[in-house]
Design a protein around this motif. Structure first.
Motif, PDB file in Angstrom:
ATOM      1  N   HIS A   1     -15.280  -2.139  -3.761  1.00  0.00           N
ATOM      2  CA  HIS A   1     -14.544  -1.095  -3.038  1.00  0.00           C
ATOM      3  C   HIS A   1     -14.880  -1.113  -1.549  1.00  0.00           C
ATOM      4  CE1 HIS A   1     -12.385   0.906  -6.207  1.00  0.00           C
ATOM      5  NE2 HIS A   1     -13.459   0.967  -6.965  1.00  0.00           N
ATOM      6  N   GLU A   2     -16.134  -1.396  -1.215  1.00  0.00           N
ATOM      7  CA  GLU A   2     -16.530  -1.392   0.195  1.00  0.00           C
ATOM      8  C   GLU A   2     -15.775  -2.460   0.980  1.00  0.00           C
ATOM      9  OE1 GLU A   2     -20.534  -1.573   3.023  1.00  0.00           O
ATOM     10  OE2 GLU A   2     -20.696  -1.936   0.865  1.00  0.00           O
ATOM     11  N   SER A   3     -15.681  -3.667   0.415  1.00  0.00           N
ATOM     12  CA  SER A   3     -14.954  -4.742   1.099  1.00  0.00           C
ATOM     13  C   SER A   3     -13.475  -4.404   1.257  1.00  0.00           C
ATOM     14  CB  SER A   3     -15.093  -6.057   0.335  1.00  0.00           C
ATOM     15  OG  SER A   3     -16.276  -6.721   0.691  1.00  0.00           O
ATOM     16  N   LEU A   4     -12.874  -3.817   0.212  1.00  0.00           N
ATOM     17  CA  LEU A   4     -11.459  -3.444   0.287  1.00  0.00           C
ATOM     18  C   LEU A   4     -11.221  -2.449   1.412  1.00  0.00           C
ATOM     19  CD1 LEU A   4     -10.589  -3.061  -3.511  1.00  0.00           C
ATOM     20  CD2 LEU A   4      -9.982  -4.950  -2.007  1.00  0.00           C
ATOM     21  N   HIS A   5     -12.084  -1.430   1.495  1.00  0.00           N
ATOM     22  CA  HIS A   5     -11.927  -0.422   2.541  1.00  0.00           C
ATOM     23  C   HIS A   5     -12.231  -1.008   3.916  1.00  0.00           C
ATOM     24  CE1 HIS A   5     -12.691   2.768  -0.772  1.00  0.00           C
ATOM     25  NE2 HIS A   5     -11.420   2.434  -0.696  1.00  0.00           N
ATOM     26  N   ASN A   6     -13.202  -1.924   3.979  1.00  0.00           N
ATOM     27  CA  ASN A   6     -13.515  -2.565   5.259  1.00  0.00           C
ATOM     28  C   ASN A   6     -12.331  -3.369   5.785  1.00  0.00           C
ATOM     29  OD1 ASN A   6     -16.078  -1.542   5.382  1.00  0.00           O
ATOM     30  ND2 ASN A   6     -17.108  -3.406   4.699  1.00  0.00           N
ATOM     31  N   ILE A   7     -11.707  -4.156   4.912  1.00  0.00           N
ATOM     32  CA  ILE A   7     -10.575  -4.983   5.339  1.00  0.00           C
ATOM     33  C   ILE A   7      -9.426  -4.099   5.812  1.00  0.00           C
ATOM     34  CG2 ILE A   7      -8.803  -6.604   4.520  1.00  0.00           C
ATOM     35  CD1 ILE A   7     -11.025  -7.834   2.733  1.00  0.00           C
ATOM     36  N   SER A   8      -9.210  -2.984   5.134  1.00  0.00           N
ATOM     37  CA  SER A   8      -8.188  -2.030   5.571  1.00  0.00           C
ATOM     38  C   SER A   8      -8.522  -1.489   6.962  1.00  0.00           C
ATOM     39  CB  SER A   8      -8.093  -0.879   4.563  1.00  0.00           C
ATOM     40  OG  SER A   8      -7.164   0.090   4.998  1.00  0.00           O
ATOM     41  N   PHE A   9      -9.792  -1.135   7.168  1.00  0.00           N
ATOM     42  CA  PHE A   9     -10.237  -0.606   8.470  1.00  0.00           C
ATOM     43  C   PHE A   9     -10.095  -1.656   9.569  1.00  0.00           C
ATOM     44  CE2 PHE A   9     -13.725  -0.369  11.563  1.00  0.00           C
ATOM     45  CZ  PHE A   9     -13.482   0.872  12.133  1.00  0.00           C
ATOM     46  N   PHE A  10     -10.556  -2.888   9.309  1.00  0.00           N
ATOM     47  CA  PHE A  10     -10.474  -3.950  10.318  1.00  0.00           C
ATOM     48  C   PHE A  10      -9.013  -4.227  10.685  1.00  0.00           C
ATOM     49  CE2 PHE A  10     -14.470  -5.709   8.058  1.00  0.00           C
ATOM     50  CZ  PHE A  10     -15.287  -4.841   8.766  1.00  0.00           C
TER      51      PHE A  10
ATOM     52  N   SER B   1      -7.182  -9.205  20.406  1.00  0.00           N
ATOM     53  CA  SER B   1      -7.184  -7.846  19.848  1.00  0.00           C
ATOM     54  C   SER B   1      -8.391  -7.632  18.945  1.00  0.00           C
ATOM     55  CB  SER B   1      -5.886  -7.601  19.067  1.00  0.00           C
ATOM     56  OG  SER B   1      -4.762  -7.738  19.913  1.00  0.00           O
ATOM     57  N   PHE B   2      -8.755  -8.660  18.188  1.00  0.00           N
ATOM     58  CA  PHE B   2      -9.942  -8.601  17.331  1.00  0.00           C
ATOM     59  C   PHE B   2     -11.209  -8.428  18.171  1.00  0.00           C
ATOM     60  CE2 PHE B   2     -13.382 -11.456  15.731  1.00  0.00           C
ATOM     61  CZ  PHE B   2     -13.868 -10.634  14.723  1.00  0.00           C
ATOM     62  N   ILE B   3     -11.329  -9.185  19.252  1.00  0.00           N
ATOM     63  CA  ILE B   3     -12.524  -9.103  20.108  1.00  0.00           C
ATOM     64  C   ILE B   3     -12.671  -7.691  20.675  1.00  0.00           C
ATOM     65  CG2 ILE B   3     -13.561  -9.903  22.271  1.00  0.00           C
ATOM     66  CD1 ILE B   3     -12.240 -12.641  21.715  1.00  0.00           C
ATOM     67  N   ILE B   4     -11.567  -7.141  21.194  1.00  0.00           N
ATOM     68  CA  ILE B   4     -11.618  -5.791  21.777  1.00  0.00           C
ATOM     69  C   ILE B   4     -11.970  -4.760  20.705  1.00  0.00           C
ATOM     70  CG2 ILE B   4     -10.270  -3.995  22.935  1.00  0.00           C
ATOM     71  CD1 ILE B   4      -8.550  -6.275  24.135  1.00  0.00           C
ATOM     72  N   ALA B   5     -11.296  -4.861  19.549  1.00  0.00           N
ATOM     73  CA  ALA B   5     -11.532  -3.896  18.465  1.00  0.00           C
ATOM     74  C   ALA B   5     -12.967  -3.967  17.961  1.00  0.00           C
ATOM     75  CB  ALA B   5     -10.556  -4.150  17.320  1.00  0.00           C
ATOM     76  N   SER B   6     -13.512  -5.191  17.875  1.00  0.00           N
ATOM     77  CA  SER B   6     -14.856  -5.370  17.307  1.00  0.00           C
ATOM     78  C   SER B   6     -15.957  -4.850  18.222  1.00  0.00           C
ATOM     79  CB  SER B   6     -15.106  -6.848  16.994  1.00  0.00           C
ATOM     80  OG  SER B   6     -15.194  -7.610  18.186  1.00  0.00           O
ATOM     81  N   MET B   7     -15.609  -4.516  19.478  1.00  0.00           N
ATOM     82  CA  MET B   7     -16.592  -3.949  20.401  1.00  0.00           C
ATOM     83  C   MET B   7     -16.576  -2.425  20.395  1.00  0.00           C
ATOM     84  SD  MET B   7     -16.534  -6.514  23.703  1.00  0.00           S
ATOM     85  CE  MET B   7     -14.791  -6.318  24.066  1.00  0.00           C
TER      86      MET B   7
END
Length: 469
Positions: free
Chosen positions: A284-293, A453-459
């Motif tokens: 469940h944690e991975s599923l929610h993480n992928i949704s969040f990312f 977009s990934f780089i900006i979001a990941s910061m």
């Protein structure tokens, strides 16, 4: 016109409050209606400002309707939550026409008549009469797994009347007896029983079939799906259509039917998430993480690349659907997915079938006018999330922007999550190293815009906090 998620949530909240008849808290609404609690406060303020609900503060506080249900129409709620209900800008109060012919335009006259009919129909449907109990589908779900050698039964997910009848302590024979006699109409019992016991002599390694039957009271059509492989049988029972008998089905509002199917669509997505987690294909944690990312990357794309024309409800829907990107792995042998060490070429070929298997499952999600786009998103996400920008992905070898944007974003979110998560065949790595590997192309090539977009979001602080737990 397609209503926004805000409107969909608002309609369901008013419906819930009208049925309950007393106060409900935000937490209760979020739990019972399966809504993100962060959205509820905003929606409640809109409804309160339009005099549709009251709020009471304090320990025993909550929300209730400001009027009797028969005095609240669908038009009241939709007009409160949508910026405009009109089909075209020329129908607005201060209508704009590029040809300056509002009064003489034949197209506008037709659209105006359609608009008036829509508005009147919505005004005629109140929350007292919109869902007459004789017209509601009783939602029933049952998902169970049967070991074909021992006939041990394992209930994965269960809802409604089924919850009172069945449990994991029953044998499959006990389940069959109870199910046939308490859940199936007399006319369909022999046919359904034959379907449920037709597995012992199956010579097929894999079998996937379906039967339709009527509930015990004859009021609801039920779907029964059966999937058999070499060691187990998976059965899924679900209600899907009310049987109207002599009643004219056209009297039932198309809006009501669409809303019911939309709710069923998201129920099925939630059910698929449960299946993935139960079979240890994803936690469940991975599923929610992928949704969040996915959500965070999409927000940066929306902000920095307006040429994509990304809408808020598009971000919300795609983020929620990201959780089922790997549903095709349900058909992949467990021992292959969880093998410690490098896969052989033959095993890798088996794994690479899961995008197409998942896409076929996505096409079976409930369909109506309001879910066409959702099914399209789900199909693209499942089929193309392993494609890569340089054409070196699978299963189709698409390249560049031939890969749907939703699949590009979910593919990157999935690759990042795989890096920071522990797997049977690898250790997890830290956030900084994972970002470096993605940017350097060590997990395949991604679109420069998606990478940025990934780089900006990941910061962002919220991202860092989430992956640091």
């Amino acid at each position: 016109m397609q209503i926004t998620n805000t409107t969909d949530y608002a309609l369901r909240i008013i419906d819930y409050l009208s049925e309950k008849g007393n106060l409900a808290t935000e937490a209760e609404l979020a739990d019972n209606l399966k809504m993100p609690i962060r959205n509820i406060s905003k929606i409640m303020n809109i409804l309160k400002n339009n005099n549709l609900i009251n709020s009471e503060m304090g320990f025993n506080g909550g929300y209730s309707l400001a009027k009797n249900p028969e005095r609240i129409s669908y038009f009241d709620v939709i007009s409160a939550t949508e910026s405009s209900m009109n089909l075209n800008k020329c129908l607005e109060r201060n209508g704009v026409c590029s040809r300056n012919c509002i009064e003489t335009c034949n197209v506008r006259k037709v659209l105006l008549k359609v608009q008036e009919d829509i508005n009147q129909n919505l005004k005629n449907i109140t929350f007292e009469n919109s869902f007459n109990q004789s017209e509601i589908i009783e939602k029933r779900y049952l998902l169970l797994k049967v070991d074909l050698n021992s006939l041990d039964m394992n209930i994965i997910s269960i809802k409604s009347k089924f919850s009172d009848l069945f449990n994991n302590y029953m044998t499959y024979d006990e389940f069959l007896y109870k199910f046939i006699n308490h859940c199936v109409s007399k006319e369909d019992r022999d046919r359904v029983k034959s379907f449920l016991i037709d597995f012992k002599n199956s010579e097929k390694y894999y079998q996937d079939s379906k039967v339709k039957y009527r509930s015990e009271d004859g009021k609801t059509w039920m779907d029964l799906d059966k999937r058999i492989d070499d060691t187990q049988m998976v059965l899924m029972f679900k209600s899907y259509e009310y049987i109207y008998g002599n009643q004219d089905k056209t009297n039932i509002s198309y809006l009501q039917q669409d809303m019911m199917i939309v709710n069923e669509f998201w129920d099925m997505v939630s059910l698929l998430e449960t299946v993935l987690a139960h079979n240890k294909l994803e936690d469940h944690e991975s599923l929610h993480n992928i949704s969040f990312f996915t959500e965070q990357i999409y927000k940066e794309l929306q902000l920095n690349f307006p040429e994509y024309g990304i809408l808020d409800n598009e971000i919300e829907n795609i983020s929620k659907l990201a959780t089922i990107h790997d549903i095709g792995k349900i058909s992949t042998p467990y021992e292959v997915l969880n093998k410690k060490g490098k896969l052989t070429k033959e095993e890798m070929d088996i794994v690479k079938k899961h995008p197409e298997d998942g896409a076929n499952m996505a096409l079976k999600l409930p369909k109506c006018n309001s879910t066409k786009k959702l099914v399209h998103y789900a199909y693209n996400i499942c089929l193309y999330h392993h494609e890569r920008y340089d054409g070196h992905g699978y299963p189709k070898g698409l390249k560049s922007d031939d890969i749907p944007l939703e699949a590009q974003v979910v593919g990157l979110a999935d690759a990042y999550d795989a890096l920071i998560s522990e797997r049977p065949y690898k250790r997890k790595i830290n956030h900084g190293e994972a970002v470096r590997m993605i940017v350097n192309g060590e997990c395949g090539s991604f679109s420069p815009k998606v990478i940025l977009s990934f780089i900006i979001a990941s910061m962002n602080k919220t991202w860092i906090e989430k992956v640091s737990k």
